[in-house]
Design an enzyme around this catalytic site. Sequence first.
Site, PDB file in Angstrom:
ATOM      1  N   GLU A   1       0.875  -1.181   0.000  1.00  0.00           N
ATOM      2  CA  GLU A   1       0.000   0.000   0.000  1.00  0.00           C
ATOM      3  C   GLU A   1       0.903   1.217   0.000  1.00  0.00           C
ATOM      4  O   GLU A   1       1.665   1.423   0.945  1.00  0.00           O
ATOM      5  CB  GLU A   1      -0.906   0.012   1.237  1.00  0.00           C
TER       6      GLU A   1
ATOM      7  N   CYS B   1      -2.597   8.496   3.444  1.00  0.00           N
ATOM      8  CA  CYS B   1      -2.457   8.209   2.014  1.00  0.00           C
ATOM      9  C   CYS B   1      -3.794   8.348   1.309  1.00  0.00           C
ATOM     10  O   CYS B   1      -3.849   8.412   0.088  1.00  0.00           O
ATOM     11  CB  CYS B   1      -1.846   6.833   1.789  1.00  0.00           C
TER      12      CYS B   1
HETATM   13  C1  UN1 Z   1      -8.065   6.033   6.447  1.00  0.00           C
HETATM   14  O1  UN1 Z   1      -8.136   6.942   5.626  1.00  0.00           O
HETATM   15  O2  UN1 Z   1      -8.950   5.874   7.304  1.00  0.00           O
HETATM   16  O3  UN1 Z   1      -1.537   5.136   5.267  1.00  0.00           O
HETATM   17  C2  UN1 Z   1      -6.985   5.054   6.467  1.00  0.00           C
HETATM   18  C3  UN1 Z   1      -2.680   5.519   5.082  1.00  0.00           C
HETATM   19  C4  UN1 Z   1      -3.713   4.509   4.717  1.00  0.00           C
HETATM   20  C5  UN1 Z   1      -4.778   4.379   5.726  1.00  0.00           C
HETATM   21  C6  UN1 Z   1      -5.838   5.392   5.585  1.00  0.00           C
HETATM   22  N1  UN1 Z   1      -3.075   3.229   4.491  1.00  0.00           N
HETATM   23  O4  UN1 Z   1      -2.969   6.688   5.230  1.00  0.00           O
END
Ligand code: UN1
Length: 476
Positions: free
Chosen positions: A245, A279
């Site tokens: 991710e 993200c």
């Molecule tokens: C969210 O928006 O609730 O690293 C989670 C990050 C993502 C998770 C977002 N993997 O921001």
Amino acid sequence: MKPLLIGGEWVTTSHGMKNVNPSDIGDVIDIYAQAGRAETQTAIEAASQAATAWGMSNLQQRHDILHRIGVEILSRKEELGALLAREEGKTLQEGIGEVMRAAQIFLYFASEALRQKGDVFASTRSGIGIEITREPVGVVGIIAPWNFPIAIPAWKIAPALCYGNTVVFKPAELVPGCAWALADILHRSGLPKGVFNLVIGPGSVVGQAILDDPRVNAISFTGSQSTGARVANASVPFLRRIQLEMGGKNPLVVLDDADLDVAVECAVDGSFFSTGQRCTASSRLIVTEGIHARFVSGVVDRLATLRVGHALDKATDIGPVVDANQLSQDLDYIAIARSQGGHLRFGGELVRRETEGHFLAPALIVETSPDMRINREEVFGPVASVIRVKDYDAALHVANDTEFGLSAGICTTSLKHAVDFKRKAQAGMVMVNVPTAGVDYHVPFGGRKASSYGPREQGTYASEFFSVVKTSYTSA
Ligand code: UN1
């Protein structure tokens, strides 16, 4: 000094690293033992030794352990939320919310442990039956980012354990506190020795040792694109399973027919809450001509009511940026946007508070165009840009004009445009009249294009990564 957890034992090392509060850089939270290559390899060996027995463990045992972990996290939500806010800089309220999410994830996967199911097929041949079952992958390396110090580890560790895998967990260097607290809870939960291991240390040492080790059967990673590529390249020679991710450059489209209050709230929440360090943050606000002026002044008015400050101060709406490096990256991007023709309409300046912290006023940059660097590269801070477009078709085109594809949002009261956007947005998650960030914990999470690689995280879909399929043919 807080120790590592290897093979069920707390292990100290000769090196320790300070964990510093970004709201008050004079506040050292604790010192954390640093693993080297040798400690990481010992942890991998322990996880490898524990894998067969844990993979065969009964589901009641797995349920009870995951449940116990979830219950303890929930019962300590204020304390752990304060620790999270203190080390990462999220506000106390956001910190407590994240801790509750971590608890809910463990409770969810406690129940999922009891719902492991397969399929039965008839064979094309007479007298043969076919069963499809799922089995653990083995040793899972978990490499987590700093921006969700407890929820992201939870949503990787809980399914890994639920589906019978053992874990070597490397938290981000900036947030060892929540990782250690989580390891302590897991250590007391009844997990057999070696099933869960904590190795704290730099990516170049600990991360690299995980990447280099053929005993690590799978790696679940959340972080930058460049590190994600390293995980992928290091894993191909072993044909190792990976789940990556990475970044986002998420669009929020605002159409003329949007409810203005909803659009402003979605933009402010999605772009600036959690200091924009998600993200899933909406970093590109793509706004049609008829609502552009009202939307921009609505966002500016709302931003003017928000207070940037110490994460543990109850009056704070937006906490500090996580560290000096990230702050200088944020400031650089604001400067780059201005040099390429963007107008800084709000914020973007350093804020002074009683304590010395990395405080940045949320920055709104208007009059930007899709080709500017601010609209192509992930900033990962409280910085959003506005792109003015003619109509829905132009908005959709700009929304998809990015190498990323994590989350995409639209604010509209038109069913036609909402339905079309859900169908055509090139993203793993689409949000209609809700912020691009802030997701539920029981449904799949993940993106497309350069944002993600491999099966989805969370919900029942997590089993696709954390288990392997076996097809058995039986003739009686
Ligand atoms: C969210 O928006 O609730 O690293 C989670 C990050 C993502 C998770 C977002 N993997 O921001």
